[in-house]
Motif scaffolding. Structure first.
Motif, PDB file in Angstrom:
ATOM      1  N   LYS A  75      32.875  58.377  50.794  1.00 50.57           N
ATOM      2  CA  LYS A  75      33.090  57.895  49.436  1.00 50.57           C
ATOM      3  C   LYS A  75      32.515  56.498  49.299  1.00 50.57           C
ATOM      4  N   ILE A  76      32.219  56.136  48.064  1.00 58.49           N
ATOM      5  CA  ILE A  76      31.714  54.802  47.764  1.00 58.49           C
ATOM      6  C   ILE A  76      32.787  54.036  47.015  1.00 58.49           C
ATOM      7  N   CYS A  77      33.001  52.806  47.430  1.00 58.44           N
ATOM      8  CA  CYS A  77      33.991  51.935  46.795  1.00 58.44           C
ATOM      9  C   CYS A  77      33.287  50.822  46.032  1.00 58.44           C
ATOM     10  N   LYS A  78      33.753  50.599  44.812  1.00 60.00           N
ATOM     11  CA  LYS A  78      33.304  49.469  44.005  1.00 60.00           C
ATOM     12  C   LYS A  78      34.402  48.418  43.996  1.00 60.00           C
ATOM     13  N   LEU A  79      34.050  47.187  44.384  1.00 53.04           N
ATOM     14  CA  LEU A  79      34.994  46.080  44.390  1.00 53.04           C
ATOM     15  C   LEU A  79      34.621  45.081  43.304  1.00 53.04           C
ATOM     16  N   GLN A  80      35.619  44.338  42.842  1.00 50.68           N
ATOM     17  CA  GLN A  80      35.379  43.269  41.881  1.00 50.68           C
ATOM     18  C   GLN A  80      36.059  42.006  42.382  1.00 50.68           C
ATOM     19  N   MET A  81      35.290  40.929  42.425  1.00 45.99           N
ATOM     20  CA  MET A  81      35.773  39.661  42.955  1.00 45.99           C
ATOM     21  C   MET A  81      35.311  38.527  42.056  1.00 45.99           C
ATOM     22  N   MET A  82      35.891  37.351  42.255  1.00 45.76           N
ATOM     23  CA  MET A  82      35.505  36.197  41.442  1.00 45.76           C
ATOM     24  C   MET A  82      35.623  34.916  42.260  1.00 45.76           C
ATOM     25  N   ARG A  83      34.957  33.893  41.763  1.00 44.44           N
ATOM     26  CA  ARG A  83      35.042  32.564  42.346  1.00 44.44           C
ATOM     27  C   ARG A  83      35.505  31.598  41.266  1.00 44.44           C
ATOM     28  N   LEU A  84      36.538  30.810  41.562  1.00 43.48           N
ATOM     29  CA  LEU A  84      37.019  29.775  40.659  1.00 43.48           C
ATOM     30  C   LEU A  84      36.405  28.434  41.041  1.00 43.48           C
ATOM     31  N   VAL A  85      36.319  27.550  40.097  1.00 42.53           N
ATOM     32  CA  VAL A  85      35.670  26.252  40.328  1.00 42.53           C
ATOM     33  C   VAL A  85      36.390  25.483  41.441  1.00 42.53           C
ATOM     34  N   PRO A  86      35.704  24.523  42.088  1.00 41.41           N
ATOM     35  CA  PRO A  86      36.328  23.730  43.160  1.00 41.41           C
ATOM     36  C   PRO A  86      37.619  23.057  42.717  1.00 41.41           C
ATOM     37  N   GLN A  87      38.561  23.000  43.661  1.00 42.76           N
ATOM     38  CA  GLN A  87      39.906  22.472  43.411  1.00 42.76           C
ATOM     39  C   GLN A  87      40.159  21.226  44.250  1.00 42.76           C
ATOM     40  N   ARG A  88      41.043  20.362  43.745  1.00 41.63           N
ATOM     41  CA  ARG A  88      41.492  19.218  44.566  1.00 41.63           C
ATOM     42  C   ARG A  88      42.468  19.685  45.643  1.00 41.63           C
ATOM     43  N   ILE A  89      43.341  20.624  45.284  1.00 42.00           N
ATOM     44  CA  ILE A  89      44.329  21.110  46.243  1.00 42.00           C
ATOM     45  C   ILE A  89      43.634  21.872  47.363  1.00 42.00           C
ATOM     46  N   GLN A  90      44.135  21.748  48.578  1.00 40.47           N
ATOM     47  CA  GLN A  90      43.510  22.355  49.746  1.00 40.47           C
ATOM     48  C   GLN A  90      44.420  23.425  50.349  1.00 40.47           C
TER      49      GLN A  90
END
Length: 386
Positions: free
Chosen positions: A222-237
């Motif tokens: 089977k083939i899997c489709k994933l969805q991901m995202m990147r949020l802007v850089p944060q001060r918190i670590q």
């Protein structure tokens, strides 16, 4: 036709499986040619979290392959071959039932001599200040686990193999046919090149319809489709990778815990699980947050029903759940993408040998980054013990 030298091994596909097959064969003193159809790999080996988490794998086999992979990654880091971050993994329980599962899992890891520590809600929050108090019932920390930058990994490893182990590499080299001829493998490309190998490994990802398609059983893949995202850089670590209660409910290892069968699922969790959503958070080197992901499956015989769209609904579901787990400086979206990978339905990886010299290695699914180094080590050892 351009006739090139014969190699001990030709590998088709420059992703993580193909590159690590090349690595282990080179370590055995074999001559290896790596062929990549594009100018550089850009599919599943690149579009993932880059988390190396054996703790999520089924304990019978893949957990141990994950541990072996961790060892290999750390050895490569010592040779300056890759950029590895030894930051560990946190599983965060959102209710008392998930916490019971984490405690049982810790006991199993202790029996397997795999470092893990259970923490109370207060201690978990103290060590992870980004977490929201209302979500956290406790946590399990795996200090040996790590992460890599998936955008860089295969390129860094490949360059190391070229420079130090003698790998021959041809990018932008689509293979159009593979067959046994004169007792060895003959590989032909769209550029009218011919390469020869005592063995050839096909690790060419989810595009199974072009090269020896009759050898890929669509009922078992089977083939899997994933969805991901990147949020802007944060001060918190973040101090480590963060995995949510939904991850506890999804990953194979936790299904071995007695309390797993007693987990109750809310209507809201059922909606998320119907989209294959479980929340992972990883902080990149620049402070940005990689967040996801979702899973949608179709038969390998026809990928088109998955479509090419990035779903706004899935984005909103992921963001809404993530906001319950952590507090960030900003939830601004930097980028969003989809990825596809091939997954075996039964055996968890698909391998097949054709005419003693052609070997298919594919369908490792979402555990590729965590287990590929260890799995390919075992595969190459077996190939050259015959």
């Amino acid at each position: 036709m351009i006739k090139n030298r014969k190699y001990d091994l030709v590998v088709v596909g420059g992703g993580i499986i193909g590159t690590f097959c090349a690595y282990h064969a080179l370590k055995k003193g074999k001559s290896v040619l790596l062929l990549e159809k594009d100018s550089q790999p850009h599919e599943a080996s690149i579009r993932n979290f880059g988390q190396i988490i054996p703790s999520g794998q089924s304990l019978d086999t893949w957990f141990q392959l994950g541990r072996k992979s961790l060892k290999i990654y750390k050895e490569l880091q010592e040779e300056s071959a890759i950029s590895l971050t030894k930051n560990g993994s946190w599983y965060i329980a959102s209710d008392e039932q998930e916490m019971a599962v984490l405690e049982e899992m810790a006991s199993q890891f202790q029996a397997l001599d795999y470092a893990s520590n259970v923490f109370s809600a207060e201690a978990t929050l103290d060590k992870n200040p980004a977490l929201n108090k209302e979500y956290v019932k406790g946590g399990l920390f795996l200090p040996e686990e790590a992460s890599i930058n998936p955008v860089l990994l295969v390129h860094q490893l490949r360059e190391f193999l070229i420079k130090h182990l003698g790998l021959h590499y041809h990018p932008s080299c689509p293979v159009i046919s593979v067959e046994k001829k004169r007792g060895i493998a003959m590989i032909s490309t769209s550029k009218k090149q011919t390469f020869w190998g005592d063995h050839v490994i096909l690790a060419n990802g989810h595009d199974t319809q072009f090269l020896l398609p009759e050898h890929y059983p669509t009922t078992d893949l089977k083939i899997c489709k994933l969805q991901m995202m990147r949020l802007v850089p944060q001060r918190i670590q973040f101090s480590a990778n963060l995995l949510s209660g939904l991850s506890i409910r999804r990953y194979e290892s936790f299904k071995s815990c007695p309390s797993y069968a007693t987990l109750k699922t809310s209507d809201e969790q059922k909606v998320l699980q119907s989209k294959g959503i479980h929340i992972l958070l990883k902080q990149a080197e620049d402070g940005s947050i990689i967040l996801g992901d979702s899973h949608e499956y179709v038969s390998a015989s026809d990928e088109s029903p998955l479509g090419f769209e990035i779903s706004a609904e899935i984005n909103e579901l992921i963001l809404s759940e993530a906001k319950k787990i952590v507090t960030l400086d900003s939830w601004e979206l930097d980028s969003n993408w989809i990825g596809h990978y091939l997954e075996a339905k039964q055996a968890e990886v698909y391998t097949k040998t054709i005419d003693q010299v052609i070997h298919i290695v594919n369908g490792i699914g979402g555990k590729g980054v965590t287990t590929s180094p260890g799995f390919t080590y075992e595969y190459i050892q077996q190939l050259y013990s015959i």
